[in-house]
Design a protein around this motif. Structure first.
Motif, PDB file in Angstrom:
ATOM      1  N   ASP A  53      33.111  36.908  46.907  1.00  0.00           N
ATOM      2  CA  ASP A  53      31.735  37.115  46.340  1.00  0.00           C
ATOM      3  C   ASP A  53      31.305  38.698  46.426  1.00  0.00           C
ATOM      4  O   ASP A  53      30.708  39.188  45.596  1.00  0.00           O
ATOM      5  CB  ASP A  53      30.621  36.286  47.048  1.00  0.00           C
ATOM      6  CG  ASP A  53      30.626  34.956  46.768  1.00  0.00           C
ATOM      7  OD1 ASP A  53      31.115  34.416  45.741  1.00  0.00           O
ATOM      8  OD2 ASP A  53      30.119  34.081  47.545  1.00  0.00           O
ATOM      9  N   ASN A  54      31.911  39.429  47.381  1.00  0.00           N
ATOM     10  CA  ASN A  54      31.653  40.816  47.447  1.00  0.00           C
ATOM     11  C   ASN A  54      32.705  41.543  46.890  1.00  0.00           C
ATOM     12  O   ASN A  54      32.901  42.842  47.129  1.00  0.00           O
ATOM     13  CB  ASN A  54      31.657  41.280  49.083  1.00  0.00           C
ATOM     14  CG  ASN A  54      30.486  40.597  49.544  1.00  0.00           C
ATOM     15  OD1 ASN A  54      29.439  40.146  49.155  1.00  0.00           O
ATOM     16  ND2 ASN A  54      30.475  40.413  50.978  1.00  0.00           N
ATOM     17  N   ASN A  55      33.403  40.987  45.998  1.00  0.00           N
ATOM     18  CA  ASN A  55      34.489  41.625  45.206  1.00  0.00           C
ATOM     19  C   ASN A  55      35.765  42.118  46.006  1.00  0.00           C
ATOM     20  O   ASN A  55      36.430  43.060  45.415  1.00  0.00           O
ATOM     21  CB  ASN A  55      33.868  42.798  44.255  1.00  0.00           C
ATOM     22  CG  ASN A  55      32.820  42.393  43.445  1.00  0.00           C
ATOM     23  OD1 ASN A  55      32.815  41.345  42.709  1.00  0.00           O
ATOM     24  ND2 ASN A  55      31.607  43.114  43.292  1.00  0.00           N
ATOM     25  N   GLY A  56      36.032  41.511  47.110  1.00  0.00           N
ATOM     26  CA  GLY A  56      37.052  41.731  47.859  1.00  0.00           C
ATOM     27  C   GLY A  56      38.467  41.009  47.082  1.00  0.00           C
ATOM     28  O   GLY A  56      39.456  41.604  47.084  1.00  0.00           O
ATOM     29  N   TYR A  57      38.161  39.957  46.577  1.00  0.00           N
ATOM     30  CA  TYR A  57      39.189  39.303  45.700  1.00  0.00           C
ATOM     31  C   TYR A  57      38.421  38.920  44.465  1.00  0.00           C
ATOM     32  O   TYR A  57      37.497  38.509  44.151  1.00  0.00           O
ATOM     33  CB  TYR A  57      39.657  38.161  46.671  1.00  0.00           C
ATOM     34  CG  TYR A  57      40.314  38.480  48.162  1.00  0.00           C
ATOM     35  CD1 TYR A  57      41.874  38.907  47.989  1.00  0.00           C
ATOM     36  CD2 TYR A  57      39.645  38.271  49.071  1.00  0.00           C
ATOM     37  CE1 TYR A  57      42.059  39.381  49.148  1.00  0.00           C
ATOM     38  CE2 TYR A  57      40.214  38.935  50.442  1.00  0.00           C
ATOM     39  CZ  TYR A  57      41.608  39.355  50.391  1.00  0.00           C
ATOM     40  OH  TYR A  57      42.164  39.846  51.489  1.00  0.00           O
ATOM     41  N   THR A  58      39.549  38.724  43.427  1.00  0.00           N
ATOM     42  CA  THR A  58      39.448  38.007  42.020  1.00  0.00           C
ATOM     43  C   THR A  58      39.229  36.698  42.514  1.00  0.00           C
ATOM     44  O   THR A  58      39.759  36.336  43.121  1.00  0.00           O
ATOM     45  CB  THR A  58      40.299  38.539  41.087  1.00  0.00           C
ATOM     46  OG1 THR A  58      41.578  38.080  41.469  1.00  0.00           O
ATOM     47  CG2 THR A  58      40.350  39.906  40.887  1.00  0.00           C
ATOM     48  N   SER A  59      38.565  36.058  41.614  1.00  0.00           N
ATOM     49  CA  SER A  59      38.467  34.571  41.429  1.00  0.00           C
ATOM     50  C   SER A  59      38.801  33.747  40.262  1.00  0.00           C
ATOM     51  O   SER A  59      38.173  33.981  39.311  1.00  0.00           O
ATOM     52  CB  SER A  59      37.542  33.885  42.134  1.00  0.00           C
ATOM     53  OG  SER A  59      37.452  32.349  42.130  1.00  0.00           O
TER      54      SER A  59
END
Length: 296
Positions: free
Chosen positions: A284-290
């Motif tokens: 959610d904090n843009n650390g990873y794509t989904s």
């Protein structure tokens, strides 16, 4: 650069094969986040060690996700995979431990490589540190240990085993295994030995950077270990013990590299909720794509 993942555990305390549990927002395995972080830092060869019955499944799962330019080897850790001329008597179900798991990769790795547990989350900065170490370390007798702060590696749901490190001048001098560390009444203690900790101690979470020289050493280690019939039924050789012996024999030294990364694992079934929430939060904090592999 090569990343070796140890994914042959049985998950006895977790209740299932935790390395294949769907913990990510789009049902990704925990190991996929480590692989993702490794690839972002320049790793281009993934080696996974698992049980024979899981090789085809894991190879298909990872092959469908990893970029085509990434080399992938999925290998089985098997009881009968032993040095030439070495045999054992009796029946044995479990393989010979984590050092043996690493030794399984002896024919596919010939350069410095990083090792992690498949069922732990190590954090982006840890892989950056490991990659920097591999790129800059010019000494073939120097290994690395990505170390974590003890208080940040505990479980809320039970005791944990941790290798507490001591170092001198940034070089590892010892790792003492404590098998039942937990926080009780605001005190961090090993319930077995009564040893208390401040919580600031550096501990090994099995994130090592090794040289290929470890393979011939483990070959000899296995010969000696299996030569003792008392080890045939249940004995195991653990990777930290093998590295400690290499240090003791002045074959290597080990740089201790403190990690500022977040770590969490899934030792107990009740740890799953925390892992799922953390992976969702970081996504959610843009650390990873989904989904994780959409833009790789």
């Amino acid at each position: 650069m090569t990343l070796l993942l140890m994914a042959a555990g049985s998950g006895s305390r977790y209740g299932k094969l935790k390395q294949f549990d769907d913990l990510g927002p789009k049902d990704e395995f925990l190991m996929e986040f480590s692989i993702y972080d490794a690839l972002k830092n320049g790793f281009d060869h993934i080696v996974a060690i698992t049980k024979k019955e899981n090789v085809d499944f894991l190879k298909e799962h990872l092959s469908s996700r990893l970029p085509k330019n990434i080399k992938l080897d999925v290998l089985a850790q098997e009881v009968n995979d032993l040095p030439e001329g070495v045999t054992f008597e009796g029946e044995r179900l479990k393989p010979w431990g984590t050092a043996h798991a690493v030794w399984t990769a002896r024919n596919v790795i010939d350069k410095p490589f990083a090792i992690i547990n498949a069922d732990d989350y190590y954090g982006k900065n840890a892989f950056e540190s490991a990659a920097d170490f591999i790129r800059t370390n010019g000494n073939k007798e120097t290994f690395g240990l990505i170390a974590y702060i003890l208080k940040n590696t505990l479980s809320e749901h039970g005791s944990v085993s941790r290798g507490v490190c001591k170092s001198d001048g940034g070089k590892l001098t010892s790792i003492h295994e404590h098998t039942k560390i937990e926080a009780k009444d605001n005190v961090i203690i090993d319930s077995d030995s009564g040893t208390e900790f401040t919580g600031e101690e550096l501990v090994s979470m099995n994130f090592w950077v090794c040289q290929p020289s470890i393979f011939p050493f483990i070959t000899e280690y296995l010969k000696d270990f299996i030569g003792n019939k008392d080890n045939h039924a249940k004995g195991e050789i653990y990777l930290p013990f093998a590295i400690k012996e290499m240090i003791a024999k002045n074959l290597i030294d080990v740089d201790v590299i403190p990690s500022a990364s977040q770590w969490f694992g899934v030792t107990y079934a009740s740890d799953k909720d925390i892992a799922v929430a953390e992976l969702q939060r970081m996504t959610d904090n843009n650390g990873y794509t989904s989904p994780l592999w959409d833009n790789v």
